[in-house]
Scaffold this motif. Structure first.
Motif, PDB file in Angstrom:
ATOM      1  N   GLN A  39      -0.299  12.581   3.858  1.00  0.00           N
ATOM      2  CA  GLN A  39       1.040  12.804   3.178  1.00  0.00           C
ATOM      3  C   GLN A  39       1.232  12.487   2.293  1.00  0.00           C
ATOM      4  O   GLN A  39       0.989  12.707   1.013  1.00  0.00           O
ATOM      5  N   ARG A  40       1.035  10.605   1.802  1.00  0.00           N
ATOM      6  CA  ARG A  40       1.025  10.380   0.965  1.00  0.00           C
ATOM      7  C   ARG A  40       0.066  10.078   0.180  1.00  0.00           C
ATOM      8  O   ARG A  40       0.413   9.794  -1.234  1.00  0.00           O
ATOM      9  N   GLN A  41      -1.058  10.458  -0.187  1.00  0.00           N
ATOM     10  CA  GLN A  41      -1.685  10.776  -1.178  1.00  0.00           C
ATOM     11  C   GLN A  41      -1.261  12.152  -1.657  1.00  0.00           C
ATOM     12  O   GLN A  41      -1.878  12.116  -2.697  1.00  0.00           O
ATOM     13  N   TRP A 100       0.575  -1.061  -0.337  1.00  0.00           N
ATOM     14  CA  TRP A 100       0.013   0.332   0.203  1.00  0.00           C
ATOM     15  C   TRP A 100       0.786   1.413   0.254  1.00  0.00           C
ATOM     16  O   TRP A 100       0.526   2.086  -0.654  1.00  0.00           O
ATOM     17  N   ARG A 101       1.809   1.149   0.775  1.00  0.00           N
ATOM     18  CA  ARG A 101       2.559   2.329   0.801  1.00  0.00           C
ATOM     19  C   ARG A 101       4.258   2.753  -0.118  1.00  0.00           C
ATOM     20  O   ARG A 101       3.931   4.220  -1.175  1.00  0.00           O
ATOM     21  N   GLY A 102       3.982   1.448  -0.618  1.00  0.00           N
ATOM     22  CA  GLY A 102       4.915   1.160  -2.176  1.00  0.00           C
ATOM     23  C   GLY A 102       6.113   2.070  -1.549  1.00  0.00           C
ATOM     24  O   GLY A 102       6.908   1.385  -0.267  1.00  0.00           O
ATOM     25  N   GLY A 103       7.650   2.052  -2.533  1.00  0.00           N
ATOM     26  CA  GLY A 103       9.124   1.562  -2.158  1.00  0.00           C
ATOM     27  C   GLY A 103       9.476   3.705  -2.885  1.00  0.00           C
ATOM     28  O   GLY A 103      10.256   3.441  -2.670  1.00  0.00           O
ATOM     29  N   MET A 104       8.770   4.678  -2.328  1.00  0.00           N
ATOM     30  CA  MET A 104       9.440   5.688  -3.281  1.00  0.00           C
ATOM     31  C   MET A 104       9.444   6.095  -1.446  1.00  0.00           C
ATOM     32  O   MET A 104       8.704   6.335  -1.229  1.00  0.00           O
ATOM     33  N   PRO A 105      10.887   6.642  -1.659  1.00  0.00           N
ATOM     34  CA  PRO A 105      12.193   7.327  -0.577  1.00  0.00           C
ATOM     35  C   PRO A 105      11.019   7.829   0.520  1.00  0.00           C
ATOM     36  O   PRO A 105      10.585   8.106   1.473  1.00  0.00           O
ATOM     37  N   ASP A 106      10.839   8.706  -0.568  1.00  0.00           N
ATOM     38  CA  ASP A 106      10.010  10.052  -0.188  1.00  0.00           C
ATOM     39  C   ASP A 106       8.779   9.991   1.372  1.00  0.00           C
ATOM     40  O   ASP A 106       7.802  10.910   1.900  1.00  0.00           O
ATOM     41  N   ALA A 107       7.867   8.624   0.173  1.00  0.00           N
ATOM     42  CA  ALA A 107       6.335   8.484   0.687  1.00  0.00           C
ATOM     43  C   ALA A 107       6.597   6.939   1.989  1.00  0.00           C
ATOM     44  O   ALA A 107       5.808   6.973   2.358  1.00  0.00           O
ATOM     45  N   LEU A 118      -7.548   3.879   0.366  1.00  0.00           N
ATOM     46  CA  LEU A 118      -7.465   4.996   1.019  1.00  0.00           C
ATOM     47  C   LEU A 118      -6.454   3.685   2.879  1.00  0.00           C
ATOM     48  O   LEU A 118      -5.767   5.024   3.145  1.00  0.00           O
ATOM     49  N   THR A 119      -7.445   2.972   2.427  1.00  0.00           N
ATOM     50  CA  THR A 119      -5.940   2.322   3.836  1.00  0.00           C
ATOM     51  C   THR A 119      -5.022   0.878   2.991  1.00  0.00           C
ATOM     52  O   THR A 119      -5.756   0.101   2.225  1.00  0.00           O
ATOM     53  N   ARG A 120      -4.877   0.958   4.508  1.00  0.00           N
ATOM     54  CA  ARG A 120      -4.036  -0.591   4.119  1.00  0.00           C
ATOM     55  C   ARG A 120      -4.945  -1.955   4.006  1.00  0.00           C
ATOM     56  O   ARG A 120      -5.281  -2.624   3.567  1.00  0.00           O
ATOM     57  N   ASP A 121      -5.867  -1.729   4.792  1.00  0.00           N
ATOM     58  CA  ASP A 121      -6.803  -3.057   5.742  1.00  0.00           C
ATOM     59  C   ASP A 121      -7.694  -3.134   4.212  1.00  0.00           C
ATOM     60  O   ASP A 121      -7.795  -3.600   4.057  1.00  0.00           O
TER      61      ASP A 121
END
Length: 408
Positions: free
Chosen positions: A187-189, A173-180, A295-298
């Motif tokens: 903030q992620r959105q 869900w988060r991904g691997g972009m260092p800033d995110a 919008l959320t991990r779950d």
């Protein structure tokens, strides 16, 4: 923010000691500049970015003067914006015996790569960097190269904790972009929104002359909806209200910018009626989840698309693993006209490692029956198995295991 060690560092330094120039390509914001600045610490290495208008103007108008001003050894960022430098880099490589003189970064755009290969053939090593893998985020380094054998997997198992579905989907869900990585949901959105608006839109208009941002956004959303499925240009074209040739061109552009990964179908002369259509994956699962409004991990983990996202995650972790390792491998998938499918075939050193991908922690072991297809070819079958959510490695038979996805 503390520096996260990248698996590519080993390979980069090895290539830098062999080639006179090394280029790291990859999508925007995956950490290309950060890794080079980190590796250059303690060295006297000039740094210059082609995003700097004055430096870029000088590079374009007078490459010789440019290198008198910015002397090698040097890091040149976003080199694709000043292709005029390649000819001068070639001359300087030929005049010097020194290795690793030029460290370059660039987005892997079609025109630049053609330029690089023609001008700097034999003088340059080209490596690709992807967004952070789960193991990089967790700080896990494996002591061995992956060959899917029980011994190799058990050795890897000793380095990590137990596989955990919540932990895995958190990364998906988060991904691997260092800033995110450490951003909260809000903030992620905003991060992914501005990533699309500022970087992606600018790059597609510069590279592909695409100015219709509304249609392009629809096209991106359609790609995210088709994740882990065979590419369907008709569906993509209809969703974005464009023609099929345009859809093909836009997808090629996204592939060149490191946003999309197309897994090619397996081809073998002895097997007839094989699919010829690639499968579509996102290089960063976080961007894909954002585009599809998970919008959320779950909600993602429990949603209807969770199996597709899990498959995307596994494919891209395998791509990263083999991209950074010393072993060259070719990744394909198998599908024939009887709808028999093997999710991924890793072809390495004359062996084929067949792998199924299942989100379940307890998948059906009969899945491996399909692997007998390979025995009808002139290729040898290596170790394989089912990559899944099981907690620990469990052998299925002499050649196959249940493979926890955190070991890839």
């Amino acid at each position: 923010m503390k520096y996260i060690e990248r698996t590519l560092e080993r390979k980069f330094l090895k290539m830098s000691s062999f080639f006179k120039a090394v280029l790291i390509t990859g999508a925007r914001q995956v950490g290309k500049t950060t890794i080079l600045k980190h590796l250059a610490e303690g060295q006297k290495r000039t740094y210059v970015s082609m995003d700097n208008t004055m430096a870029r103007t000088l590079a374009k108008s007078d490459p010789v003067l440019f290198f008198q001003t910015y002397k090698p050894p040097i890091i040149i960022d976003e080199i694709q914006k000043a292709p005029e430098l390649f000819e001068q880099i070639k001359i300087m490589c030929d005049e010097s015996e020194e290795r690793g003189l030029f460290w370059l970064t660039g987005s892997q755009q079609y025109n630049m790569m053609k330029n690089v290969r023609e001008t700097l053939a034999g003088r340059i090593g080209i490596l690709e960097l992807y967004s952070l893998s789960k193991n990089e985020v967790d700080g896990i380094r494996f002591p061995n190269e992956m060959d899917f054998s029980l011994a190799c997997l058990q050795q890897r198992q000793a380095c990590t904790g137990k596989n955990d579905v919540v932990d895995v989907f958190d990364h998906i869900w988060r991904g691997g972009m260092p800033d995110a990585i450490y951003a909260d949901a809000e903030q992620r959105q905003e991060y992914y929104n501005s990533y699309i608006e500022t970087y992606l839109m600018r790059d597609v208009s510069e590279e592909g002359g695409i100015t219709d941002s509304v249609r392009f956004r629809k096209f991106l959303n359609a790609c995210a909806a088709l994740v882990a499925e065979q590419v369907n240009y008709k569906t993509l074209a209809e969703a974005a209200e464009i023609s099929q040739p345009t859809a093909k061109e836009w997808l090629r552009l996204l592939q060149g910018l490191g946003i999309i990964y197309l897994l090619q179908p397996f081809a073998n002369n002895e097997l007839k009626r094989l699919s010829k259509t690639p499968k579509l994956y996102f290089c960063d699962t976080g961007l894909c989840a954002y585009l599809s409004m998970w919008l959320t991990r779950d909600t993602l983990m429990n949603g209807a698309a969770s199996g597709h996202y899990f498959e995307n995650y596994v494919i891209i972790e395998l791509v990263k693993n083999f991209s950074y390792s010393s072993v060259k491998a070719n990744l394909t998938y198998y599908r024939d006209s009887n709808a028999k499918e093997i999710d991924v075939m890793v072809e390495e050193n004359g062996l084929i490692h067949p792998l199924e991908i299942k989100k379940s922690a307890n998948p059906d072991r009969r899945e491996i029956k399909k692997y007998e297809i390979i025995d009808k070819t002139n290729l040898e079958r290596g170790s394989g198995g089912i990559i899944c959510m099981c907690e620990e490695v469990i052998p299925i038979d002499g050649k196959n295991c249940f493979i926890p996805c955190n070991l890839i």
